[in-house]
Design a protein around this motif. Structure first.
Motif, PDB file in Angstrom:
ATOM      1  N   HIS A  90       0.471  -1.249  -0.212  1.00 47.12           N
ATOM      2  CA  HIS A  90      -0.164   0.088   0.030  1.00 47.12           C
ATOM      3  C   HIS A  90       1.448   0.886   0.065  1.00 47.12           C
ATOM      4  O   HIS A  90       1.460   1.576   0.982  1.00 47.12           O
ATOM      5  N   THR A  91       0.734   2.298  -0.829  1.00 43.54           N
ATOM      6  CA  THR A  91       1.794   3.510  -1.122  1.00 43.54           C
ATOM      7  C   THR A  91       0.575   4.688  -0.655  1.00 43.54           C
ATOM      8  O   THR A  91      -0.902   4.391  -1.421  1.00 43.54           O
ATOM      9  N   VAL A  92       1.054   5.251   0.468  1.00 49.60           N
ATOM     10  CA  VAL A  92       0.260   6.502   0.923  1.00 49.60           C
ATOM     11  C   VAL A  92       0.471   7.587  -0.238  1.00 49.60           C
ATOM     12  O   VAL A  92       2.049   7.809   0.175  1.00 49.60           O
ATOM     13  N   THR A  93       0.097   8.281  -0.787  1.00 49.17           N
ATOM     14  CA  THR A  93       0.982   9.422  -0.792  1.00 49.17           C
ATOM     15  C   THR A  93       0.055  10.737  -0.318  1.00 49.17           C
ATOM     16  O   THR A  93      -1.441  11.122  -0.466  1.00 49.17           O
ATOM     17  N   ILE A  94       1.046  11.853  -0.074  1.00 53.45           N
ATOM     18  CA  ILE A  94       0.611  12.215   0.667  1.00 53.45           C
ATOM     19  C   ILE A  94       0.382  14.349   0.481  1.00 53.45           C
ATOM     20  O   ILE A  94       1.148  14.203  -0.473  1.00 53.45           O
ATOM     21  N   THR A  95      -0.082  14.687   0.123  1.00 49.60           N
ATOM     22  CA  THR A  95      -1.183  15.995  -0.869  1.00 49.60           C
ATOM     23  C   THR A  95      -1.300  17.321  -0.199  1.00 49.60           C
ATOM     24  O   THR A  95      -1.038  16.574   1.415  1.00 49.60           O
ATOM     25  N   ASP A  96      -0.922  18.403  -0.442  1.00 49.49           N
ATOM     26  CA  ASP A  96      -0.570  19.277   0.249  1.00 49.49           C
ATOM     27  C   ASP A  96      -1.973  20.490   0.621  1.00 49.49           C
ATOM     28  O   ASP A  96      -2.769  19.727  -0.293  1.00 49.49           O
ATOM     29  N   ILE A  97      -1.812  20.995   1.778  1.00 54.01           N
ATOM     30  CA  ILE A  97      -2.344  21.681   1.511  1.00 54.01           C
ATOM     31  C   ILE A  97      -2.368  23.182   1.690  1.00 54.01           C
ATOM     32  O   ILE A  97      -1.795  23.564   2.460  1.00 54.01           O
ATOM     33  N   GLY A  98      -3.603  24.071   1.060  1.00 52.49           N
ATOM     34  CA  GLY A  98      -2.762  25.505   0.985  1.00 52.49           C
ATOM     35  C   GLY A  98      -2.565  26.290   2.160  1.00 52.49           C
ATOM     36  O   GLY A  98      -3.390  26.466   3.125  1.00 52.49           O
ATOM     37  N   GLU A  99      -1.256  26.693   2.561  1.00 49.18           N
ATOM     38  CA  GLU A  99      -1.184  27.104   3.457  1.00 49.18           C
ATOM     39  C   GLU A  99       0.040  28.598   2.936  1.00 49.18           C
ATOM     40  O   GLU A  99       0.258  29.131   1.941  1.00 49.18           O
ATOM     41  N   LYS A 100      -0.930  29.959   4.297  1.00 47.10           N
ATOM     42  CA  LYS A 100       0.243  31.011   3.538  1.00 47.10           C
ATOM     43  C   LYS A 100       1.731  31.081   4.469  1.00 47.10           C
ATOM     44  O   LYS A 100       1.841  30.448   5.120  1.00 47.10           O
ATOM     45  N   THR A 101       2.435  31.051   3.894  1.00 42.88           N
ATOM     46  CA  THR A 101       3.853  32.022   4.736  1.00 42.88           C
ATOM     47  C   THR A 101       3.740  32.577   5.680  1.00 42.88           C
ATOM     48  O   THR A 101       4.398  32.028   6.910  1.00 42.88           O
ATOM     49  N   ASN A 102       2.962  33.971   5.470  1.00 43.44           N
ATOM     50  CA  ASN A 102       2.720  34.554   6.454  1.00 43.44           C
ATOM     51  C   ASN A 102       1.448  34.496   6.790  1.00 43.44           C
ATOM     52  O   ASN A 102       1.153  34.685   6.106  1.00 43.44           O
ATOM     53  N   ALA A 103       1.342  35.141   7.707  1.00 39.22           N
ATOM     54  CA  ALA A 103      -0.653  35.194   8.694  1.00 39.22           C
ATOM     55  C   ALA A 103      -0.934  36.411   7.538  1.00 39.22           C
ATOM     56  O   ALA A 103      -2.558  36.152   7.293  1.00 39.22           O
ATOM     57  N   SER A 104      -0.138  37.645   6.990  1.00 33.02           N
ATOM     58  CA  SER A 104      -0.483  38.950   6.560  1.00 33.02           C
ATOM     59  C   SER A 104      -1.059  38.525   4.958  1.00 33.02           C
ATOM     60  O   SER A 104      -1.278  39.437   4.855  1.00 33.02           O
ATOM     61  N   ASP A 105      -0.560  37.367   5.017  1.00 26.72           N
ATOM     62  CA  ASP A 105      -0.562  37.473   2.959  1.00 26.72           C
ATOM     63  C   ASP A 105      -1.890  37.398   2.375  1.00 26.72           C
ATOM     64  O   ASP A 105      -2.858  36.582   3.950  1.00 26.72           O
ATOM     65  N   LYS A 106      -1.739  37.500   1.431  1.00 28.77           N
ATOM     66  CA  LYS A 106      -3.359  37.130   0.534  1.00 28.77           C
ATOM     67  C   LYS A 106      -3.229  36.435   0.127  1.00 28.77           C
ATOM     68  O   LYS A 106      -4.368  36.042  -1.389  1.00 28.77           O
ATOM     69  N   PHE A 107      -2.551  35.732  -0.057  1.00 28.57           N
ATOM     70  CA  PHE A 107      -2.448  34.147  -1.187  1.00 28.57           C
ATOM     71  C   PHE A 107      -1.532  32.708  -0.457  1.00 28.57           C
ATOM     72  O   PHE A 107      -1.548  33.478   0.545  1.00 28.57           O
TER      73      PHE A 107
END
Length: 635
Positions: free
Chosen positions: A134-151
């Motif tokens: 069984h191969t489990v591939t981990i996918t990313d969750i979108g995160e902000k580099t800084n809390a104030s970022d708009k992206f």
């Protein structure tokens, strides 16, 4: 079985004989029962029933992986794999879990590539076993580099095993929960799907919680297209966009069109921001409870799983006297986007607005007041045909995005604005000579002209995709603004040209707005102040709301200058204001904020805006100060 009846009951007569030759017989039947020597069959895995391998994708920061099943009662265990020490499994239920939730950014699998390998064993009561890798591939969750970022940053491993990082920026709302890219087992499909249409298997998933700056229950996001087109051939293709609903049984998800629809004024528009000829960005406008909201409920939350598709179409113009249809005659099903470029080839003597109404193919070409009110969009205005400054360095064009088979009716608002006509009249007849529907002429497969006594516009089928300046001008409403919200995480640079044909000395500056209606942030309370409210001028021109990257723009009478704009990364929506030094007047892009209650700015093209500097409108030529931007991504 080898008994006489080919069953599993064997019959034999056993005789006992004593020393006196006396005998006794007994019939003995021997029934042979089965000894279970068949290994258990592992079911319910993503590798398919009985498969020796299985692949599962899960999001980072969770422990639960998968629940295994078998065709008989078994005991579950872990029997190896390069990352076996990181897993545990419930021996009775077959639930596989990580001991510690994996983190996409710091993988601790053996290869440090976010693919975790474990061997799961099923053992039955007779000690027969089956193993599955069984191969489990981990996918990313979108995160902000800084809390104030708009992206948000979001990583994705493509089918060619390359890893990319995309930028995702929401506007008029915030992300509610997780932002993910998911690789589907099957590509979504639509009803009567044409054979030439390919829909991507990678979907972007998020919930957008609308904020108080949202207008008409609409939210907006901007993100990179690359992962949504993963695995598709895009060369010389038209792009479409789809929302989808997963079936739950592993079959293909059901898709529905989400390409930008000018009838709904929402959906996905595609841009080539790098300038290499390929679409790289999708700007997605979604309606709470409507177009693109999967739950269909107006509840302040937009639910969006969506992806892109490609198809090779050959669009062509056909026309009635007033309606221009753009379609591929051999494929009327694929909802791909087509772009048109509009320019003014012959200028009227007054400053008029050019706009359009979009119609579906089955709708009448006849415009009504309600159609104009609900669907009317202003593209640009003309500069007067005499006594105007030199505008040769400015882009006096605008773009339209529509869906395959839709049609457009163009109109002209003469010496006033559509906003004013709608505010002061309740029927189309009351518009009088201030409103003209344009008549089409000289129509070819990819070009046409239109006019009705004022401007003549040239309409052409755009090759390639809209660019930076088009995205900046994509959310005008009735008022000239510049929208940089789709460039969060990116930097822009370029030039601005300023021309003047006026006696008065004016300077133009810019201030931050929260939506296309011009609302600004109260610097004290943080509440929104609209152009109709007291205190708007003071709040708009407060230092916290001023946009400084462009400074102020001015030039001398009869002169045109071009200045360099150094790299900036302010992803704001901004509006111009003008200070007229001779009279002390200040004018805003929004009529309600002006003391005379009229418009003092006009849009002449993508990112080209003109000013009228006289109180009450004066000669309404809007060329007293004209400024036009030409921007590109900073490399």
């Amino acid at each position: 079985p080898s008994d006489a009846n080919s069953g599993n009951d064997y019959v034999v007569i056993v005789r006992a004989t004593d020393s006196a030759s006396n005998t006794s017989d007994q019939i003995v039947t021997v029934s042979v029962t089965d000894l279970d020597d068949v290994s258990p069959l592992i079911t319910g895995s993503s590798g398919g029933e009985g498969s020796a391998t299985s692949i599962k994708s899960i999001q980072e920061n969770v422990t639960g992986v998968h629940g295994f099943n078998a065709n008989k009662t078994v005991t579950w265990s872990i029997n190896g794999g390069s990352d076996s020490s990181l897993f545990e499994i419930n021996s009775s239920t077959g639930t596989l879990s990580f001991k510690t939730a994996p983190d996409y950014e710091t993988p601790n699998d053996a290869d440090e590539n976010n693919d975790y390998v474990v061997i799961v064993r099923a053992t039955d009561a007779q000690n027969n076993t089956s193993d599955q890798t069984h191969t489990v591939t981990i996918t990313d969750i979108g995160e902000k580099t800084n809390a104030s970022d708009k992206f948000y940053n979001l990583s994705y491993k493509k089918t060619d095993n390359s890893t990319i990082t995309l930028l995702f920026s929401p506007t008029f709302g915030t992300i509610n929960g997780s932002l993910t890219l998911n690789r589907l087992s099957n590509a979504p499909t639509i009803l009567n799907k044409p054979s030439g249409l390919s829909i991507g298997q990678t979907g972007i998933n998020f919930e957008l919680l609308l904020g108080n700056s949202a207008l008409n229950s609409k939210g907006k996001t901007t993100t990179d297209l690359d992962p949504l087109l993963d695995g598709l051939t895009t060369t010389d293709k038209n792009i479409a966009y789809f929302s989808y609903t997963e079936s739950g049984d592993g079959s293909a998800p059901t898709a529905s069109t989400l390409t930008y629809d000018p009838v709904k004024k929402a959906g996905a528009r595609f841009y080539d921001l790098s300038g290499d000829g390929n679409a790289d960005t999708v700007n997605l406008e979604l309606v709470d409870g409507g177009y693109g909201d999967k739950d269909g409920i107006k509840n302040g939350i937009i639910v969006d799983p969506s992806t892109a598709g490609v198809v090779d179409l050959s669009p062509a113009f056909t026309a009635s006297s007033t309606a221009l249809t753009v379609a591929d005659s051999t494929d009327t099903t694929s909802p791909a986007a087509f772009n048109l470029t509009i320019s003014i080839s012959s200028n009227a003597s007054t400053v008029n607005q050019i706009g359009y109404v979009a119609l579906n193919s089955n709708e009448s070409d006849v415009l009504t007041y309600d159609l104009i009110k609900n669907r009317g969009s202003i593209l640009l205005s003309n500069v007067e045909n005499s006594d105007t400054p030199n505008l040769s360095s400015m882009d006096l064009t605008a773009d339209i995005s529509l869906i395959n088979t839709q049609k457009l009716v163009f109109f002209e608002v003469v010496d006033t604005t559509l906003e004013s006509l709608l505010a002061n009249n309740s029927t189309l007849d009351e518009f009088g000579s201030s409103f003209n529907i344009l008549n089409l002429s000289d129509t070819t497969t990819n070009s046409a002209n239109a006019s009705n006594g004022g401007n003549t516009i040239a309409i052409s089928l755009k090759q390639g995709f809209s660019g930076v300046n088009d995205l900046i001008s994509s959310d005008l409403g009735f008022n000239p603004i510049l929208d940089f919200s789709g460039f969060a995480g990116l930097s822009l640079e370029g030039s601005v040209s300023v021309a003047r044909e006026a006696m008065y000395d004016s300077t133009v500056g810019f201030y931050k707005i929260q939506n296309s209606n011009g609302a600004v942030m109260d610097p004290t309370t943080g509440d929104l102040i609209t152009p109709t409210e007291n205190g708007y001028k003071e709040a708009a021109l407060h230092s916290t709301n001023l946009f400084s990257s462009f400074g102020t723009l001015s030039t001398s009478d009869g002169n045109t200058i071009t200045s360099t704009i150094t790299s900036f990364s302010d992803s704001e929506m901004i509006a111009p204001y003008a200070s007229v030094h001779n009279t002390g007047q200040t004018y805003f892009s929004f009529t309600e904020a002006n003391t005379d209650g009229i418009s003092h700015f006009r849009e002449f093209g993508n990112g080209v805006i003109g000013l009228e500097d006289l109180l009450g409108g004066g000669d309404n030529d809007f060329d007293d100060l004209i400024f036009g931007f030409d921007l590109k991504l900073t490399v």
